[in-house]
Structures are given as structure tokens and as C-alpha cells.
Design a protein around this motif. Sequence first.
Motif, PDB file in Angstrom:
ATOM      1  N   VAL A   1      41.682  -1.797 -12.051  1.00  0.00           N
ATOM      2  CA  VAL A   1      42.648  -1.278 -11.089  1.00  0.00           C
ATOM      3  C   VAL A   1      43.747  -2.321 -10.924  1.00  0.00           C
ATOM      4  O   VAL A   1      43.489  -3.445 -10.507  1.00  0.00           O
ATOM      5  N   VAL A   2      44.972  -1.943 -11.282  1.00  0.00           N
ATOM      6  CA  VAL A   2      46.127  -2.829 -11.145  1.00  0.00           C
ATOM      7  C   VAL A   2      46.992  -2.258 -10.027  1.00  0.00           C
ATOM      8  O   VAL A   2      47.537  -1.161 -10.151  1.00  0.00           O
ATOM      9  N   ASN A   3      47.080  -2.996  -8.917  1.00  0.00           N
ATOM     10  CA  ASN A   3      47.921  -2.597  -7.800  1.00  0.00           C
ATOM     11  C   ASN A   3      49.168  -3.481  -7.774  1.00  0.00           C
ATOM     12  O   ASN A   3      49.440  -4.192  -8.733  1.00  0.00           O
ATOM     13  N   LEU A   4      49.920  -3.468  -6.703  1.00  0.00           N
ATOM     14  CA  LEU A   4      51.184  -4.201  -6.639  1.00  0.00           C
ATOM     15  C   LEU A   4      51.000  -5.687  -6.914  1.00  0.00           C
ATOM     16  O   LEU A   4      51.729  -6.262  -7.722  1.00  0.00           O
ATOM     17  N   ALA A   5      50.067  -6.314  -6.247  1.00  0.00           N
ATOM     18  CA  ALA A   5      49.926  -7.768  -6.362  1.00  0.00           C
ATOM     19  C   ALA A   5      48.528  -8.190  -6.789  1.00  0.00           C
ATOM     20  O   ALA A   5      48.199  -9.368  -6.724  1.00  0.00           O
ATOM     21  N   SER A   6      47.705  -7.252  -7.216  1.00  0.00           N
ATOM     22  CA  SER A   6      46.338  -7.618  -7.577  1.00  0.00           C
ATOM     23  C   SER A   6      45.850  -6.808  -8.766  1.00  0.00           C
ATOM     24  O   SER A   6      46.395  -5.753  -9.087  1.00  0.00           O
ATOM     25  N   ARG A   7      44.817  -7.353  -9.385  1.00  0.00           N
ATOM     26  CA  ARG A   7      44.129  -6.682 -10.496  1.00  0.00           C
ATOM     27  C   ARG A   7      42.640  -6.881 -10.244  1.00  0.00           C
ATOM     28  O   ARG A   7      42.202  -7.988  -9.955  1.00  0.00           O
ATOM     29  N   ARG A   8      41.872  -5.790 -10.342  1.00  0.00           N
ATOM     30  CA  ARG A   8      40.435  -5.907 -10.110  1.00  0.00           C
ATOM     31  C   ARG A   8      39.678  -5.113 -11.164  1.00  0.00           C
ATOM     32  O   ARG A   8      39.991  -3.954 -11.429  1.00  0.00           O
ATOM     33  N   ARG A   9      38.686  -5.747 -11.739  1.00  0.00           N
ATOM     34  CA  ARG A   9      37.842  -5.116 -12.747  1.00  0.00           C
ATOM     35  C   ARG A   9      36.563  -4.627 -12.083  1.00  0.00           C
ATOM     36  O   ARG A   9      35.901  -5.380 -11.351  1.00  0.00           O
ATOM     37  N   LEU A  10      36.205  -3.374 -12.320  1.00  0.00           N
ATOM     38  CA  LEU A  10      34.997  -2.772 -11.753  1.00  0.00           C
ATOM     39  C   LEU A  10      34.131  -2.224 -12.880  1.00  0.00           C
ATOM     40  O   LEU A  10      34.641  -1.617 -13.825  1.00  0.00           O
ATOM     41  N   GLU A  11      32.844  -2.421 -12.750  1.00  0.00           N
ATOM     42  CA  GLU A  11      31.903  -1.758 -13.651  1.00  0.00           C
ATOM     43  C   GLU A  11      31.741  -0.325 -13.144  1.00  0.00           C
ATOM     44  O   GLU A  11      31.921  -0.045 -11.955  1.00  0.00           O
ATOM     45  N   TRP A  12      31.385   0.588 -14.028  1.00  0.00           N
ATOM     46  CA  TRP A  12      31.221   1.988 -13.614  1.00  0.00           C
ATOM     47  C   TRP A  12      30.210   2.112 -12.478  1.00  0.00           C
ATOM     48  O   TRP A  12      30.398   2.910 -11.561  1.00  0.00           O
TER      49      TRP A  12
ATOM     50  N   LEU B   1      38.473   0.663  -2.179  1.00  0.00           N
ATOM     51  CA  LEU B   1      39.576   0.018  -2.885  1.00  0.00           C
ATOM     52  C   LEU B   1      40.679   1.029  -3.137  1.00  0.00           C
ATOM     53  O   LEU B   1      40.453   2.048  -3.786  1.00  0.00           O
ATOM     54  N   PRO B   2      41.904   0.762  -2.622  1.00  0.00           N
ATOM     55  CA  PRO B   2      43.010   1.641  -2.970  1.00  0.00           C
ATOM     56  C   PRO B   2      43.357   1.464  -4.450  1.00  0.00           C
ATOM     57  O   PRO B   2      43.378   0.348  -4.950  1.00  0.00           O
ATOM     58  N   ALA B   3      43.610   2.568  -5.127  1.00  0.00           N
ATOM     59  CA  ALA B   3      43.982   2.537  -6.537  1.00  0.00           C
ATOM     60  C   ALA B   3      45.327   3.251  -6.677  1.00  0.00           C
ATOM     61  O   ALA B   3      45.383   4.472  -6.797  1.00  0.00           O
ATOM     62  N   LEU B   4      46.396   2.478  -6.637  1.00  0.00           N
ATOM     63  CA  LEU B   4      47.742   3.027  -6.590  1.00  0.00           C
ATOM     64  C   LEU B   4      48.191   3.666  -7.896  1.00  0.00           C
ATOM     65  O   LEU B   4      49.266   4.249  -7.964  1.00  0.00           O
ATOM     66  N   GLY B   5      47.374   3.572  -8.929  1.00  0.00           N
ATOM     67  CA  GLY B   5      47.727   4.164 -10.212  1.00  0.00           C
ATOM     68  C   GLY B   5      47.716   5.675 -10.220  1.00  0.00           C
ATOM     69  O   GLY B   5      48.244   6.296 -11.144  1.00  0.00           O
TER      70      GLY B   5
END
Length: 151
Positions: free
Chosen positions: A77-88, A113-117
Motif C-alpha cells: 500500500v503506497v499512500n501520500l507519505a508512506s509505503r507499507r507491505r502486508l502479507e495476505w 489502514l487507509p489505502a488511497l490507491g
Amino acid sequence: MSDLPTLPVTFRPGRTRAVLLGAAIAIFVVITTVAMLLKGLSPAERLSFVVTALLLDGVLLVLARPKIVADDSGVTVVNLASRRRLEWAEIVRVNLRPGDPWVFLDLSDGTSLPALGIQPGIAKQRAIADARALRALAEARATADPGPHQG
């Protein structure tokens, strides 16, 4: 499930991104042109116009950054100022309720987690379809690989 998207797949607000990138180009061209056409400006003043255009473009590029990339092992998940990797296995639910500005991922640790994508702003039907596809992927992956939290 044959209606699942082929992995890897990237979800992003395409129309919103196109508008933002188009605006960034237009702003840079217009402000730079004005700086060059104005008589009596020093080189430093002209440069300040260009720098201002670049700063505005930087803001628009940050706003165009959000995306969700799903692959075999999980979701980024890539948001405005952050990137977070999640396992399924970390994704419990994918939510896009009426009135939500973007998708929210309910996580196994009890947080959201908001996911702005995926945003219903300009392209509501596309966002709904993308949210359903991401939800189907998350459910299929959770079923295929239940992970340690369900045992």
C-alpha cells in the motif's frame, strides 16, 4: 475463481492521477512562460517563478502517488507519505462503504489502514470494481493460506 485479476495487479485512481499529472505539466509550462515573458525581471526573479512551479508540481506528484500493488505474497500500500507491505494473512477485510473517500483495510492486529490507491472520487464505478477485486483476492488468499492467526 476465474474472475480474480491476474497477479501482480496495480490499483490506482487512474483518472485522478491523469488530472493531477496534466495539471502539473500545465502549471509548470504556464508559470515558466509567464516568468520568461515578463519584462524587467532579474534572472533570480525568473528562477523564483520556476522554483515555485516546481514546488507546486511536487505537491501534485505526491497527490498522484497512491497505489495498491497486489502480488502472490501480499499487498504493498503506497499512500501520500508512506509505503507499507502486508502479507495476505494480515488483511482481514477490504472495505469501501458509501461515503468513504478511499478503501480501508481491516488488519489482523485490530487496526485499519487507509489505502488511497482505490478512491471513488472521479471514477466511482471503477473504484467499486477495484475494491471488489481486491476483496476477492484477499478472501481467496486467506482461504488458500490461512496463516498462523486462524489456528
